[in-house]
Design an enzyme around this catalytic site. Structure first.
Site, mmCIF file in Angstrom:
data_model
loop_
_atom_site.group_PDB
_atom_site.id
_atom_site.type_symbol
_atom_site.label_atom_id
_atom_site.label_comp_id
_atom_site.label_asym_id
_atom_site.label_seq_id
_atom_site.Cartn_x
_atom_site.Cartn_y
_atom_site.Cartn_z
ATOM 1 C CE LYS A 298 -3.824 -2.454 2.212
ATOM 2 N NZ LYS A 298 -4.445 -2.893 3.483
ATOM 3 C CD GLN B 18 -2.830 -4.481 6.597
ATOM 4 O OE1 GLN B 18 -2.788 -3.467 5.911
ATOM 5 N NE2 GLN B 18 -3.449 -5.579 6.197
ATOM 6 C CG ASP C 228 -9.161 0.410 5.315
ATOM 7 O OD1 ASP C 228 -9.304 0.120 4.110
ATOM 8 O OD2 ASP C 228 -8.785 -0.420 6.176
#
Lengths: 282, 282
Positions: A55, A99, A122
């Site tokens: 990413k 994450q 996200d």
């Protein structure tokens, strides 16, 4: 029977990333500040390390800075929440990616909720789930958001159609179904307790497979002409749909890989630049 | 064909309110503090004035204090948000009820989000919607919560059953469907854009009608033996279900009035006392 058309997520995601890179460059030029995504990694799980690195690389290529926050595996929920709160309050950070999944000792929900909704690129917070569900402005969970972009790109209007979502996870199945509902589909959520899954899936004009079970959905489960979106990604590049049989019945279908997969990160990058634009007031 | 059994919300709600009153008395005895619900009313809409007065009366009978906050119709969103924030921070207030809908000039969502989730005993915040959706601890929207209590009281286990929710409002249809999904039903959301509503409803083992259209669901739409929950309440004591024809096909059915209706306020009272217990630490 004719074969389904392929939904090409690789090309669409590339276009989105190119547009995002242009917008990032323009934003940097106009404000002197590049969009910045903070990536937060707890521990050293090899898959997570790889995902975060990927990413960050994709951010760099798109002109998005990333701020790497690496915390030891023994980090407590309280410490992680503190880190996320300070990133939420840091004007130099426009988006936050935590994450996950993380180690079992961390309260993931408490961590997610420490992310300010305006930096939740996200789409993991309660607030983002609710805005998706109610059709309000906000950031979307990246994979469901990418699915909606694919449908739009192929002129699939969900309104009035029957959509069946197989899977009900907090960041995939549930938000995908709620986004389809907000776009006026008649939405059915299926899961492990669903009886006679095949017959439910056969009702669908749009099938979203998001359950993580290889080739669970087979050609005979697909209504002829249906749009089949395979958000599964299982070992060996295998989706939740049995592609070879489904392609013979569907009208449009996503391949695995090259369908939904590349849309997730494209959505993350796009939302990061959008967050930066809002926070920088341009 | 035999007639459906009746689901008696009047009796169940009375039992819940009695239990709640006992708990409120016990809480007052032990802590010296009675549970307190703040009721916030903007303007003088006659129906809203009546609803708030009724809720306050029911609180008093159950040993719950209420703090009446009446704001003029010209109140701005900003002023209302300020009031709700100070009630959220006031240790003497355990639950907050913002009577809605409000005047068109108020941003209702901004107002709801000013209510602290731990005092959101009416279940209107994003956080409450998300906790309902994810099956996490939190307060529920009162009518959907009342529906789940009715199902439990009549031993209707949603797990594996097909549930069809007609209506998708933020405080009724959507949370009702998400609560059923969290209890492992296979849930379908229908609404004004749904095509061939009758055939979708006929798939249902559990029907929740929550759309506000008198007698929209008719007997021929009901699968024989299905559980029919009518959350509609239209002028003239008419539900969203055509009771006379549905009672001939359903296995269990809620009457209107006396079904879902009384459960809403029972849930509000119960959650207010639960909020007080948590905040008082007992």
């Amino acid at each position: 029977m004719s074969q389904a058309g392929l939904i090409d997520g690789t090309s669409l995601s590339r276009r989105i990333v190119e547009d995002t890179a242009k917008r990032a460059a323009d934003l940097s030029d106009r404000t002197g500040t590049a969009p910045c995504l903070a990536t937060v990694l707890v521990g050293e799980d090899p898959a997570s390390v790889t995902y975060v690195r990927m990413k960050r690389n994709r951010c760099r290529k798109a002109g998005i800075e990333s701020r790497q926050v690496e915390l030891p595996a023994a980090t407590t929920t309280e410490e992680l929440v503190g880190t996320l709160r300070s990133l939420s309050n840091d004007p130099g950070v426009h988006g936050i990616l935590l994450q996950h999944p993380m180690g079992g000792h961390i309260d993931e929900r408490a961590a997610f909720e420490a992310i300010a909704p305006e930096k939740d690129v996200d789409g993991v917070t309660f607030a983002s789930f609710a805005t998706m569900s109610f059709g309000l402005p906000g950031f979307v969970s990246c994979t469901p958001g990418g699915i909606m972009r694919l449908l739009d790109a192929y002129d699939v209007d969900p309104s009035g159609k029957r959509a069946v979502v197989v899977g009900r996870s907090a960041i995939l199945g549930k938000p995908a179904g709620m986004l389809l509902l907000a776009r006026d589909a008649t939405v059915t959520f299926c899961h492990s307790r669903t009886r006679d899954l095949s017959s439910v899936v056969r009702e669908a004009d749009i099938v979203v497979a998001a359950v993580g079970r290889p080739r669970l959905i087979r050609g005979e489960d697909i209504k002829p002409g249906a749009v089949v979106i395979d958000a599964g990604y299982n070992p060996g590049n295998v989706g939740d749909v049995d592609f070879d049989s489904a392609v013979e019945r569907a009208g449009l279908i996503t391949p695995v890989p090259g369908g939904v997969g590349p849309m997730t990160i494209a959505t993350l990058l796009e939302q990061t630049v959008e967050a930066a634009a809002r926070q920088l007031g341009v």
